[in-house]
Design an enzyme around this catalytic site. Structure first.
Site, PDB file in Angstrom:
ATOM      1  N   TYR A 102       0.890  -1.150   0.000  1.00 45.69           N
ATOM      2  CA  TYR A 102       0.000   0.000   0.000  1.00 45.69           C
ATOM      3  C   TYR A 102       0.933   1.207   0.000  1.00 45.69           C
ATOM      4  CZ  TYR A 102      -3.178  -3.406   2.268  1.00 45.69           C
ATOM      5  OH  TYR A 102      -3.911  -4.522   2.592  1.00 45.69           O
ATOM      6  N   CYS A 105       1.393   2.966   3.378  1.00 46.09           N
ATOM      7  CA  CYS A 105       1.786   2.151   4.534  1.00 46.09           C
ATOM      8  C   CYS A 105       3.213   2.508   4.950  1.00 46.09           C
ATOM      9  CB  CYS A 105       1.698   0.673   4.158  1.00 46.09           C
ATOM     10  SG  CYS A 105       2.590  -0.437   5.258  1.00 46.09           S
ATOM     11  N   PHE A 107       5.404   0.860   6.687  1.00 45.88           N
ATOM     12  CA  PHE A 107       6.334  -0.257   6.533  1.00 45.88           C
ATOM     13  C   PHE A 107       6.749  -0.419   5.063  1.00 45.88           C
ATOM     14  CE2 PHE A 107       3.848  -1.368  10.350  1.00 45.88           C
ATOM     15  CZ  PHE A 107       4.887  -1.477  11.265  1.00 45.88           C
ATOM     16  N   CYS A 108       5.795  -0.222   4.155  1.00 48.73           N
ATOM     17  CA  CYS A 108       6.116  -0.285   2.724  1.00 48.73           C
ATOM     18  C   CYS A 108       7.008   0.877   2.324  1.00 48.73           C
ATOM     19  CB  CYS A 108       4.827  -0.255   1.897  1.00 48.73           C
ATOM     20  SG  CYS A 108       3.695  -1.619   2.244  1.00 48.73           S
TER      21      CYS A 108
END
Length: 373
Positions: A102, A105, A107-108
Site C-alpha cells: 500500500y 503504509c 512499513f512499505c
C-alpha cells in the site's frame, strides 16, 4: 573544499599579523632595557614575541591540515558510496524484485526508501486494501511482501527482514537469495488472545562475513547503534503515525482523501473508504492511543520521539550513519515520509529540529533514484 582552504588561509594570515602587531606593540611600550652584558642573549620580550608568532603559524598549519583532512575524508566516503551504488547495480543485475504494497503504509515506505537509496530496480504492485486479491497467492496477508527471483523465486515478508535480507544479498560473496533467507527463520507463537504471531529471528542483522564487517561498519558500536534505532522505529515510532494522522475527524478525513487518491480503489470502494474508513480510523486511533500509553495531545509524543532521533544523530554528523545514511536513517525517513502533505507532517516540521536531517535524506534518496534511472 577550496572555499574552506581560502577561509583558513585568511584566518591564519590575520592571526599571524595580529601576533606581529602584538609583539611590536610590546617593544614600543616597554621601558628601556637594563644594561646588557655579553652572553646574556636577546631581550626576552623580543624572544617571546617571535615565539608567539611561531606558535600561531603552527596552529594555523595544524588547523588547516585538519580541515583539509576532514574535507578529503568526506569526499572519499561519498566516492565510496557512489562506487557501492555501482557495485549494487551489478549485484542486483540478476535479481528481479516485485514489491506488493500500500503506498501510504509506513512499513512499505521503509522498503521503498531502502531500495531507492541503493538504486535497486523493482516493480510495484499496488494492493487493493479491501479485497487484497493481488496477494491471494500468499498465506501471509499483510504488506509489504517482496518477491525476489535470482533464478529461484522466494517470498520475503516483514519490512525489516526484507531490508536486512536484500542488504545481505548485495554484500554477500555467495549471492543466493534462498540461502540468505535461511538466516532469518520464522518463530511462531500465540499471543495472550490465542492469535498466531510470527516473528523473525535476526531481523535487524545484516549477515556479513568477518572480512566484510569492518568495511561496512567502522566499529561494533556503529552496528549496535544502527540495530537499536531500527528496532526503535518498529517498536515505537511507527505506532505514533496513526494516532497523529487520525487525531481529529477533520484530519482523519484529510488522511483518507490522500489514501484513496494514492491507493488502488474502485469508485464505490473509494467513496466508502474515504467516509466510513475515516470515521472508523478516528475511533481506532483513540484505542491505539490508549494501547501505547500516549498523551491526550499525541502531537507531543510525536515531537518528543522525533527530537529524540535528532539528538541521537547529533550535531557533528549529517546522518546516524555518518556522512551517508545507514539502515536506521532510511527506516526513520521512510516512516515519517508517509505523513507528507498532511497537517501532522507540517506540525512536526514546525515544532521539531528534524527539518535539516529530513532534507538531507530527501536529497540522497533522489540521487539514488537518478542513478537507477
Amino acid at each position: 573544499m577550496a572555499a574552506r582552504c581560502v577561509g583558513a588561509g585568511r584566518l591564519c594570515a590575520g592571526l599571524v599579523a595580529l601576533g606581529r602587531a602584538g609583539s611590536r606593540q610590546q617593544l614600543l611600550l616597554a621601558p628601556p632595557p637594563a644594561s646588557r652584558h655579553y652572553g646574556q642573549g636577546r631581550d626576552w620580550r623580543r624572544l617571546a614575541g617571535s615565539q608567539g608568532v611561531a606558535a600561531l603559524r603552527l596552529a594555523c598549519v595544524l588547523g588547516g591540515t585538519l580541515g583539509l583532512y576532514q574535507a578529503l575524508q568526506h569526499r572519499l566516503q561519498r566516492e565510496q558510496h557512489r562506487a557501492q551504488q555501482q557495485d549494487t547495480q551489478k549485484s542486483s543485475a540478476d535479481l528481479s524484485l516485485t514489491l506488493y504494497q500500500y503506498k501510504t503504509c509506513p512499513f512499505c515506505s521503509k522498503v521503498r526508501a531502502f531500495l531507492d537509496f541503493h538504486s535497486i530496480p523493482y516493480e510495484i504492485v499496488e494492493v487493493n486494501p479491501i479485497l487484497r486479491k493481488e496477494i491471494k497467492f500468499s498465506g501471509y496477508r499483510k504488506v509489504p511482501i517482496l518477491i525476489g527471483d535470482d533464478g529461484e523465486k522466494v517470498q520475503i515478508n516483514d519490512s525489516s527482514v526484507i531490508i536486512s535480507a536484500v542488504k545481505t544479498y548485495l554484500l554477500s560473496r555467495h549471492r543466493n537469495l534462498t540461502r540468505v533467507l535461511s538466516y532469518y527463520p520464522q518463530m511462531k507463537s500465540k499471543d495472550e488472545k490465542g492469535k498466531d504471531v510470527v516473528e523473525y529471528n535476526n531481523k535487524y542483522w545484516v549477515m556479513l562475513e568477518d572480512q566484510d564487517e569492518n568495511q561496512y561498519y567502522p566499529s561494533k558500536e556503529a552496528r549496535k547503534e544502527e540495530m537499536k534505532w531500527r528496532k526503535w522505529v518498529d517498536d515505537w515510532l511507527v505506532h505514533l503515525i496513526s494516532p497523529n494522522v487520525y487525531r481529529t475527524p477533520g484530519e482523519s478525513l484529510e488522511s483518507f482523501d490522500y489514501i484513496v487518491r494514492e491507493g488502488k480503489f474502485g469508485a464505490f470502494e473509494g467513496f466508502f473508504a474515504k467516509y466510513f474508513g475515516a470515521a472508523a480510523m478516528f475511533l481506532v486511533s483513540k484505542r491505539l492511543k490508549s494501547r501505547h500509553n500516549l498523551r491526550d495531545d499525541v502531537r507531543q509524543d510525536l515531537y518528543k520521539a522525533v527530537d529524540q532521533w535528532v539528538a541521537a544523530v547529533g550535531k557533528h554528523r549529517p546522518f546516524l550513519g555518518g556522512d551517508m545514511p545507514n539502515l536506521a536513517d532510511l527506516a526513520v525517513y521512510g516512516v515519517l515520509r508517509v505523513m507528507e502533505g498532511l497537517e501532522a507532517f507540517n506540525d512536526m516540521m514546525a515544532n521539531t529540529k528534524v527539518k535539516s536531517w529530513y532534507q538531507r535524506m530527501e536529497e540522497d534518496i533522489k540521487k539514488g533514484q537518478q542513478v537507477k534511472q
